[in-house]
Scaffold this active site. Structure first.
Site, PDB file in Angstrom:
ATOM      1  CB  ALA A   1      -0.926  -0.035   1.209  1.00 25.86           C
TER       2      ALA A   1
ATOM      3  NE  ARG B   1       5.105  -5.558   4.275  1.00 20.23           N
ATOM      4  CZ  ARG B   1       6.191  -5.701   3.524  1.00 20.23           C
ATOM      5  NH1 ARG B   1       6.866  -4.662   3.113  1.00 20.23           N
ATOM      6  NH2 ARG B   1       6.601  -6.898   3.162  1.00 20.23           N
TER       7      ARG B   1
ATOM      8  NE  ARG C   1       7.294 -11.529   3.644  1.00 19.14           N
ATOM      9  CZ  ARG C   1       7.702 -10.544   2.830  1.00 19.14           C
ATOM     10  NH1 ARG C   1       7.245 -10.476   1.589  1.00 19.14           N
ATOM     11  NH2 ARG C   1       8.588  -9.654   3.245  1.00 19.14           N
TER      12      ARG C   1
ATOM     13  CD  GLU D   1      11.948  -3.600  -2.959  1.00 19.19           C
ATOM     14  OE1 GLU D   1      11.243  -2.589  -2.800  1.00 19.19           O
ATOM     15  OE2 GLU D   1      11.711  -4.688  -2.408  1.00 19.19           O
TER      16      GLU D   1
HETATM   17  O1  0X9 Z   1       9.669  -7.839   1.390  1.00 17.58           O
HETATM   18  C1  0X9 Z   1       9.091  -7.709   0.324  1.00 17.58           C
HETATM   19  O2  0X9 Z   1       7.956  -8.137   0.107  1.00 17.58           O
HETATM   20  C2  0X9 Z   1       9.782  -6.928  -0.811  1.00 17.58           C
HETATM   21  N1  0X9 Z   1      10.409  -5.757  -0.287  1.00 17.58           N
HETATM   22  S1  0X9 Z   1       9.519  -4.490   0.241  1.00 17.58           S
HETATM   23  O3  0X9 Z   1      10.408  -3.553   0.903  1.00 17.58           O
HETATM   24  N2  0X9 Z   1       8.896  -3.747  -1.006  1.00 17.58           N
HETATM   25  O4  0X9 Z   1       8.477  -4.977   1.083  1.00 17.58           O
HETATM   26  C3  0X9 Z   1      10.828  -7.801  -1.454  1.00 17.58           C
HETATM   27  C4  0X9 Z   1      10.364  -9.120  -2.002  1.00 17.58           C
HETATM   28  C5  0X9 Z   1      11.455  -9.853  -2.712  1.00 17.58           C
HETATM   29  N3  0X9 Z   1      11.050 -11.151  -3.164  1.00 17.58           N
HETATM   30  C6  0X9 Z   1      11.054 -12.253  -2.383  1.00 17.58           C
HETATM   31  N4  0X9 Z   1      11.552 -12.253  -1.188  1.00 17.58           N
HETATM   32  N5  0X9 Z   1      10.579 -13.345  -2.912  1.00 17.58           N
HETATM   33 ZN    ZN Z   2       6.884  -3.795  -1.320  1.00 15.10          ZN
END
Ligand code: 0X9
Ligand code: ZN
Length: 429
Positions: free
Chosen positions: A200, A250, A268, A393
């Protein structure tokens, strides 16, 4: 009576009144929240211990080795600082009170708002994504609708499902430009899926996704023989909540088993290695949800993505940290085709550097960042077999983080357009 006036303004008042009411709420939620910068060798161990003690601790980024920023709520300040005091890490409080910081930032934005007058995005039409301010969800919808009705031969707008609160999740399909393809090779050489706005508060993500979409339709040049599928705003409820109520929100807006902690982290919740490197605590910023694909948003996205023919490339835009991340995120076992992923990632980074001088690191999600499973990128790579799958990112590298000045919308869009064009050229070699 006062309540009634506030509600009236929020629902029916002019845009600026509504924004003011929203901002007051947004900032009130963040009163007394600190942003703390922490660095040192034992950072990883410290963070996992700190998250166990304070599950609602918000780790804002962890991209560059040995440094992070965390948001800590007033109720957890004492516990957090005592943990820090017992560690050997360097730390300083960058923002003492996030609500005041945001108010000051807003004043700065208002002074720079004169350019807004030159842009239109209202009921009378929305010819292009805005550059001088972040758009509301309604403005984004308006823009996508106008784009589709002005380009009926190439652009098709579909709602692929509804969010938890019932907003549409829009997908824009941009078909190959018939006038540029000879009859002999009329089949599309492949499809590209672009996801924006899954988290978000990462406002620069939907913004850049819309700008890229605009460029692919209005300035189609050499890569218009591909099929493009854009979902510019994948988490509309969360986005609106971060605009009107809590700027640092988020997750999505699902109701959870905890009445005091809502929302699922949509990055996730995908059904590949669900639960590895994610939290089962609804109060955590990285709460994975009760089951894989428990959320309407991830179900809509995965169903639509599964139907795409010949998916060659998936990019999900996030912020912040300026990094092109390739799978895997759930393990740091090296991926088989690392070399070609890195080559494509470097093409993005080199082009961004050429166009705006900004540097993007190209790294493996788990190694460069942290273990996190159930994300879009790993799922697209493993389950759909997309040869190229990235989380990008966007800006910045930590100075402002999510509170990225609107003056950076235009330059970020330029680096995304140049970067994606170069990446696609590279993978087509
Ligand atoms: O943590 C996350 O979901 C992503 N970073 S954020 O700061 N935008 O939240 C990165 C995700 C990277 N991909 C995986 N870990 N599979
Ligand atoms: Zn993110």
């Amino acid at each position: 009576m006062k309540m009634f006036v506030l509600m009236w303004l929020a629902c029916f008042g002019s845009a600026s009144h509504a924004a003011t009411v929203g901002q007051v709420l947004t900032y009130r939620k963040l009163q007394g929240h600190q942003i703390v910068r922490i660095s040192g060798d034992s950072l990883d161990t410290f963070l996992s211990e700190a998250l166990k003690a304070i599950p609602s601790l918000d780790i804002l980024h962890r991209h560059s080795v040995g440094e992070t920023r965390a948001r800590v709520a007033p109720t957890d300040k004492e516990a957090f600082h005592s943990l820090l005091a017992h560690s050997d890490l360097e730390h300083d409080v960058e923002v003492e009170d996030l609500s005041e910081y945001l108010r000051a930032h807003d004043l700065k934005q208002q002074r720079a708002a004169s350019a807004r007058l030159e842009e239109t995005c209202d009921e009378s039409g929305c010819p292009a994504p805005l550059k001088s301010s972040y758009m509301t969800f309604e403005q984004m919808e308006r823009y996508m609708m106008d784009l589709a009705s002005n380009n009926p031969a190439r652009v098709q707008l579909t709602s692929i499902g509804k969010s938890f609160e019932g907003r549409d999740i829009w997908m824009v399909h941009v078909s190959p430009d018939g006038s540029r393809i000879s009859d002999s090779d009329s089949a599309s050489p492949g499809s590209v899926w672009i996801e924006g706005g899954l988290h978000a508060r990462e406002w620069i993500s939907p913004s850049s996704t819309l700008h890229l979409l605009h460029e692919r339709v209005t300035a189609c040049d050499s890569q218009c023989d591909l099929d493009y599928y854009f979902v510019p705003i994948a988490n509309p409820d969360g986005y609106e909540y971060s605009r009107t109520t809590d700027r640092m929100w988020r997750k999505n807006r699902a109701v959870t088993t905890r009445s005091d902690c809502g929302g699922v982290d949509l990055n996730r919740n995908w059904d590949y290695k669900f639960g590895v490197g994610a939290s089962s605590d609804p109060c955590s910023e990285t709460y994975m949800g009760p089951a894989a694909f428990s959320e309407p948003e991830t179900r809509a996205l995965s169903n639509a993505m599964s139907k795409v023919d010949n998916l060659k490339l998936m990019i999900t835009f996030h912020s912040f940290g300026q990094a092109v991340l390739y799978p895997w995120g759930w393990t740091n076992e090296p991926i088989e085709d690392k070399e070609q992923l890195v080559r494509a990632g470097n093409a993005f980074a080199d082009a961004a550097m050429r166009i705006t001088g900004k540097s993007y690191a190209v790294e493996n999600s788990a190694g460069g960042l942290y273990f996190a499973s159930g994300a879009t990128d790993d799922w697209a790579k493993k389950v759909l077999n997309a040869p190229y799958s990235f989380t990008i990112e966007l800006r910045d590298s930590g100075m402002n983080g999510f509170i990225l000045d609107a003056s950076e919308i235009g330059p970020t869009a330029r680096e995304v357009v140049a970067g994606v064009s170069a990446l696609i050229s590279e993978i087509r070699k």
